[in-house]
Design an enzyme around this catalytic site. Sequence first.
Site, PDB file in Angstrom:
ATOM      1  N   SER A  87       0.703  -1.167  -0.014  1.00  0.00           N
ATOM      2  CA  SER A  87      -0.045   0.151  -0.011  1.00  0.00           C
ATOM      3  C   SER A  87       0.686   1.347  -0.167  1.00  0.00           C
ATOM      4  CB  SER A  87      -0.890  -0.158   1.094  1.00  0.00           C
ATOM      5  OG  SER A  87      -0.132  -0.090   2.347  1.00  0.00           O
ATOM      6  N   THR A 189      -1.672   4.018   4.552  1.00  0.00           N
ATOM      7  CA  THR A 189      -0.702   5.060   4.330  1.00  0.00           C
ATOM      8  C   THR A 189       0.215   4.895   5.652  1.00  0.00           C
ATOM      9  OG1 THR A 189      -2.213   6.362   3.183  1.00  0.00           O
ATOM     10  CG2 THR A 189      -0.200   7.356   3.914  1.00  0.00           C
ATOM     11  N   THR A 207       2.210   6.959   0.265  1.00  0.00           N
ATOM     12  CA  THR A 207       0.911   5.992  -0.060  1.00  0.00           C
ATOM     13  C   THR A 207       0.800   5.723  -1.531  1.00  0.00           C
ATOM     14  OG1 THR A 207      -1.191   5.401   0.594  1.00  0.00           O
ATOM     15  CG2 THR A 207      -0.824   7.389  -0.197  1.00  0.00           C
ATOM     16  N   ARG A 217      -6.662   9.769  -9.537  1.00  0.00           N
ATOM     17  CA  ARG A 217      -7.396   9.831  -8.202  1.00  0.00           C
ATOM     18  C   ARG A 217      -6.027  10.503  -7.346  1.00  0.00           C
ATOM     19  NH1 ARG A 217      -6.428   8.023  -2.862  1.00  0.00           N
ATOM     20  NH2 ARG A 217      -8.425   8.469  -1.497  1.00  0.00           N
ATOM     21  N   THR A 240      -4.810   8.453   7.905  1.00  0.00           N
ATOM     22  CA  THR A 240      -4.655   7.456   7.419  1.00  0.00           C
ATOM     23  C   THR A 240      -6.121   7.014   7.111  1.00  0.00           C
ATOM     24  OG1 THR A 240      -4.173   4.916   6.888  1.00  0.00           O
ATOM     25  CG2 THR A 240      -4.498   5.677   9.034  1.00  0.00           C
ATOM     26  N   GLY A 241      -6.551   5.981   6.030  1.00  0.00           N
ATOM     27  CA  GLY A 241      -8.102   5.920   5.648  1.00  0.00           C
ATOM     28  C   GLY A 241      -8.589   6.502   4.359  1.00  0.00           C
TER      29      GLY A 241
END
Length: 332
Positions: A87, A189, A207, A217, A240-241
């Site tokens: 990731s 991330t 990330t 994106r 993060t998320g």
Amino acid sequence: MANRRKFLKTTALATAGVAFQSFISKSEEVVVEINSGKVNKPIVLSTWRFGIEANEAAWIVLKNKGRALDAVEAGVKIPEGDPTERSVGYGGRPDRDGRVTLDACIMDELSNIGSVACLEHIKHPISVARAVMEKTPHVMLAGEGALQFALQQGFKKENLLVEESEKEWKEWLKTNEYNPKANIENHDTIGMIALDANGDLSGACTTSGMAFKMNGRVGDSPIIGAGLYVDNEIGAATATGHGEEVIRISGCHLVVELMRQGKSPQKACEEAVMRIVKLTQKRGKNLKDIQVGFIALNKKGEYGSYCVQGGFNYAVHDAKGNKLIDANYFLK
Ligand code: ASP
């Protein structure tokens, strides 16, 4: 990993409607014991389990009285360079066109900032972000221009798509359904924030973003104020998320401003998460599909974290050692 998968099963049973109005924080303050006036430094925090190894690399710089900026760059380069961390950086999952596009940013104690978005073929986007900060009159380069700049700076052009990621992407193509899920291993991330022996703060965030995202994106991670913010007078935060949700509230800038108003790092993270909770419900979206986690550190070396739902952890390294902490969360 296993815990996070188990968590998914549990939250699948959770009801969608959560009465945020009646929310009362039950989280305990995660504040280091500081003898009156004594600052807990150096200290470094980073997101997720891979933060443990990243902190080790950062700690080498910090314990030798190095600069927080050098520590955070060295730290996040560990997962960036690891093809098994899927990731971040090399080995990161591709977008829906099969392209590995990377986002990263860095910020130092003087509010110097640098960022790259949608950068391809470069294993260490954080170092390109630092080069943007130190060697250009700009703060952010994206796409082809960011790649051109990186190559001019001597970064090597590489294929970042590892076999495993390619296999998963081909599998994904069969359904071709973009449906990012909270806490499934399709993003994560590394955000890292540090306070050095000199009492200065810096942060880095890097990330490959949401897996199988649309080409082009960009998430929160390369956006100063969203995925990362540092104010050397107050503190630092990283996120993060789901990047879209973090951007919506200018998440990390918000966390730092809440600390400026006197909130502890823990309370500041909680309040930022609650803003996401509230807006998600106002917009009629399902909270259980969303995960956002913040970590924050202040000038005294106190820290805290909070997230929408369980499954998020972060690593903290100070003079007492390096440990992984499960963050407290809203959706019980
Ligand atoms: N925040 C990242 C993004 O939205 C992904 C993550 O941290 O899970 O690109």
